[in-house]
Write a protein that holds these residues in place. Structure first.
Motif, mmCIF file in Angstrom:
data_model
loop_
_atom_site.group_PDB
_atom_site.id
_atom_site.type_symbol
_atom_site.label_atom_id
_atom_site.label_comp_id
_atom_site.label_asym_id
_atom_site.label_seq_id
_atom_site.Cartn_x
_atom_site.Cartn_y
_atom_site.Cartn_z
ATOM 1 N N CYS A 19 0.834 -1.201 0.000
ATOM 2 C CA CYS A 19 0.000 0.000 0.000
ATOM 3 C C CYS A 19 0.872 1.257 0.000
ATOM 4 O O CYS A 19 2.072 1.211 0.263
ATOM 5 C CB CYS A 19 -0.993 -0.001 1.154
ATOM 6 N N ALA A 20 0.261 2.378 -0.315
ATOM 7 C CA ALA A 20 0.982 3.636 -0.501
ATOM 8 C C ALA A 20 1.733 4.084 0.748
ATOM 9 O O ALA A 20 2.868 4.556 0.651
ATOM 10 C CB ALA A 20 0.009 4.731 -0.949
ATOM 11 N N VAL A 21 1.139 3.912 1.916
ATOM 12 C CA VAL A 21 1.798 4.373 3.134
ATOM 13 C C VAL A 21 3.086 3.586 3.382
ATOM 14 O O VAL A 21 4.082 4.154 3.820
ATOM 15 C CB VAL A 21 0.845 4.342 4.362
ATOM 16 N N THR A 22 3.108 2.304 3.061
ATOM 17 C CA THR A 22 4.306 1.489 3.240
ATOM 18 C C THR A 22 5.338 1.787 2.165
ATOM 19 O O THR A 22 6.533 1.851 2.439
ATOM 20 C CB THR A 22 3.947 -0.011 3.224
ATOM 21 N N ALA A 23 4.894 1.977 0.929
ATOM 22 C CA ALA A 23 5.806 2.256 -0.187
ATOM 23 C C ALA A 23 6.409 3.650 -0.098
ATOM 24 O O ALA A 23 7.414 3.941 -0.737
ATOM 25 C CB ALA A 23 5.068 2.097 -1.518
ATOM 26 N N GLY A 24 5.780 4.517 0.675
ATOM 27 C CA GLY A 24 6.265 5.890 0.779
ATOM 28 C C GLY A 24 5.780 6.774 -0.357
ATOM 29 O O GLY A 24 6.252 7.893 -0.524
ATOM 30 N N SER A 25 4.812 6.273 -1.133
ATOM 31 C CA SER A 25 4.308 7.053 -2.265
ATOM 32 C C SER A 25 3.045 7.836 -1.910
ATOM 33 O O SER A 25 2.502 8.546 -2.744
ATOM 34 C CB SER A 25 4.027 6.134 -3.460
ATOM 35 N N GLY A 26 2.603 7.685 -0.692
ATOM 36 C CA GLY A 26 1.412 8.375 -0.210
ATOM 37 C C GLY A 26 1.235 8.060 1.257
ATOM 38 O O GLY A 26 2.056 7.371 1.861
ATOM 39 N N ASP A 27 0.138 8.544 1.849
ATOM 40 C CA ASP A 27 -0.070 8.284 3.272
ATOM 41 C C ASP A 27 -1.392 7.584 3.546
ATOM 42 O O ASP A 27 -1.916 7.647 4.655
ATOM 43 C CB ASP A 27 0.068 9.572 4.085
ATOM 44 N N LEU A 28 -1.907 6.885 2.520
ATOM 45 C CA LEU A 28 -3.163 6.158 2.677
ATOM 46 C C LEU A 28 -2.943 4.659 2.528
ATOM 47 O O LEU A 28 -2.002 4.222 1.868
ATOM 48 C CB LEU A 28 -4.182 6.631 1.628
ATOM 49 N N GLU A 29 -3.836 3.891 3.129
ATOM 50 C CA GLU A 29 -3.774 2.429 3.025
ATOM 51 C C GLU A 29 -4.556 1.976 1.796
ATOM 52 O O GLU A 29 -5.635 1.391 1.890
ATOM 53 C CB GLU A 29 -4.286 1.779 4.310
ATOM 54 N N VAL A 30 -3.999 2.290 0.623
ATOM 55 C CA VAL A 30 -4.553 1.894 -0.678
ATOM 56 C C VAL A 30 -3.401 1.333 -1.509
ATOM 57 O O VAL A 30 -2.233 1.590 -1.219
ATOM 58 C CB VAL A 30 -5.223 3.072 -1.420
ATOM 59 N N PHE A 31 -3.742 0.578 -2.560
ATOM 60 C CA PHE A 31 -2.735 -0.010 -3.444
ATOM 61 C C PHE A 31 -1.839 1.090 -3.989
ATOM 62 O O PHE A 31 -2.307 2.065 -4.577
ATOM 63 C CB PHE A 31 -3.435 -0.760 -4.575
ATOM 64 N N ALA A 32 -0.541 0.954 -3.784
ATOM 65 C CA ALA A 32 0.422 1.976 -4.194
ATOM 66 C C ALA A 32 0.615 1.982 -5.706
ATOM 67 O O ALA A 32 0.658 0.922 -6.338
ATOM 68 C CB ALA A 32 1.765 1.721 -3.510
ATOM 69 N N THR A 33 0.763 3.163 -6.260
ATOM 70 C CA THR A 33 1.058 3.266 -7.683
ATOM 71 C C THR A 33 2.338 2.509 -8.039
ATOM 72 O O THR A 33 2.353 1.783 -9.041
ATOM 73 C CB THR A 33 1.132 4.742 -8.118
ATOM 74 N N PRO A 34 3.426 2.617 -7.241
ATOM 75 C CA PRO A 34 4.617 1.826 -7.577
ATOM 76 C C PRO A 34 4.346 0.310 -7.567
ATOM 77 O O PRO A 34 4.938 -0.422 -8.363
ATOM 78 C CB PRO A 34 5.625 2.198 -6.487
ATOM 79 N N VAL A 65 1.914 5.312 -17.419
ATOM 80 C CA VAL A 65 0.633 4.790 -16.951
ATOM 81 C C VAL A 65 -0.159 5.849 -16.201
ATOM 82 O O VAL A 65 0.394 6.817 -15.691
ATOM 83 C CB VAL A 65 0.792 3.556 -16.028
ATOM 84 N N THR A 66 -1.429 5.592 -16.135
ATOM 85 C CA THR A 66 -2.338 6.399 -15.340
ATOM 86 C C THR A 66 -2.955 5.491 -14.286
ATOM 87 O O THR A 66 -3.441 4.410 -14.610
ATOM 88 C CB THR A 66 -3.455 6.989 -16.231
ATOM 89 N N HIS A 67 -2.896 5.919 -13.022
ATOM 90 C CA HIS A 67 -3.544 5.193 -11.930
ATOM 91 C C HIS A 67 -4.893 5.875 -11.728
ATOM 92 O O HIS A 67 -4.969 6.976 -11.184
ATOM 93 C CB HIS A 67 -2.679 5.242 -10.671
ATOM 94 N N ILE A 68 -5.949 5.218 -12.178
ATOM 95 C CA ILE A 68 -7.267 5.826 -12.310
ATOM 96 C C ILE A 68 -8.095 5.809 -11.032
ATOM 97 O O ILE A 68 -8.826 6.747 -10.738
ATOM 98 C CB ILE A 68 -8.051 5.107 -13.430
ATOM 99 N N LYS A 69 -7.967 4.714 -10.258
ATOM 100 C CA LYS A 69 -8.887 4.525 -9.133
ATOM 101 C C LYS A 69 -8.197 3.760 -8.015
ATOM 102 O O LYS A 69 -7.382 2.891 -8.285
ATOM 103 C CB LYS A 69 -10.100 3.783 -9.691
ATOM 104 N N PRO A 70 -8.520 4.062 -6.749
ATOM 105 C CA PRO A 70 -7.877 3.366 -5.628
ATOM 106 C C PRO A 70 -8.451 1.965 -5.399
ATOM 107 O O PRO A 70 -9.597 1.686 -5.730
ATOM 108 C CB PRO A 70 -8.185 4.273 -4.431
ATOM 109 N N SER A 71 -7.603 1.117 -4.821
ATOM 110 C CA SER A 71 -8.004 -0.229 -4.389
ATOM 111 C C SER A 71 -7.604 -0.361 -2.928
ATOM 112 O O SER A 71 -6.446 -0.113 -2.577
ATOM 113 C CB SER A 71 -7.294 -1.302 -5.211
ATOM 114 N N GLY A 72 -8.546 -0.749 -2.093
ATOM 115 C CA GLY A 72 -8.289 -0.844 -0.662
ATOM 116 C C GLY A 72 -7.688 -2.172 -0.230
ATOM 117 O O GLY A 72 -7.586 -3.121 -1.009
ATOM 118 N N ILE A 73 -7.294 -2.221 1.033
ATOM 119 C CA ILE A 73 -6.750 -3.439 1.633
ATOM 120 C C ILE A 73 -7.751 -4.582 1.406
ATOM 121 O O ILE A 73 -8.951 -4.418 1.615
ATOM 122 C CB ILE A 73 -6.505 -3.247 3.151
ATOM 123 N N GLY A 74 -7.221 -5.723 0.948
ATOM 124 C CA GLY A 74 -8.055 -6.891 0.696
ATOM 125 C C GLY A 74 -8.518 -7.033 -0.741
ATOM 126 O O GLY A 74 -8.970 -8.101 -1.150
#
Length: 125
Positions: A19-34, A65-74
């Motif tokens: 997720c983004a918060v772990t990857a350092g690419s954001g601060d939300l618990e969503v699938f990271a763009t990287p 690429v374009t990251h169009i929409k977030p995906s949550g945990i699970g």
């Protein structure tokens, strides 16, 4: 043989590890763009791996690429890469990612066929 149309789909589940918060690419618990980009690259690599000459692999060179929409945990995410052009060693792929709700990302990825040993030798020099 490398030919247009070769395709592969890689899959993963969204978790705290990608997720983004772990990857350092954001601060939300969503699938990271990287993480999405890496999954797309994995699919492209695997789409052609079986048809490469002995000792060869592919390396990523460009990703648009374009990251169009977030995906949550699970969420269950899949990324598909389809080879659309072969120009010598240059391979162009159409890439797309989706989760249960539909498309989350899309774009174009370029890889090059390289000799493994020769490529790795460049690191030492």
């Amino acid at each position: 043989m490398l030919k247009e149309g070769l395709s592969y789909t890689s899959k993963t589940d969204v978790s705290l590890t990608n997720c983004a918060v772990t990857a350092g690419s954001g601060d939300l618990e969503v699938f990271a763009t990287p993480a999405m980009v890496a999954l797309m690259e994995n699919a492209a690599m695997k789409a052609v791996a079986e048809v490469l000459p002995e000792g060869a692999t592919t390396v990523g060179a460009e990703m648009n690429v374009t990251h169009i929409k977030p995906s949550g945990i699970g969420a269950k995410v899949s990324a598909t890469a389809t080879l659309t052009a072969v120009e010598g060693r240059k391979l162009t792929f159409a890439v797309g990612a989706s989760d249960e709700g539909g498309v989350i990302g899309e774009g174009v990825h370029i890889r090059y066929v390289v000799d493994r040993a020769r490529f790795m030798n460049k690191i030492d020099n």
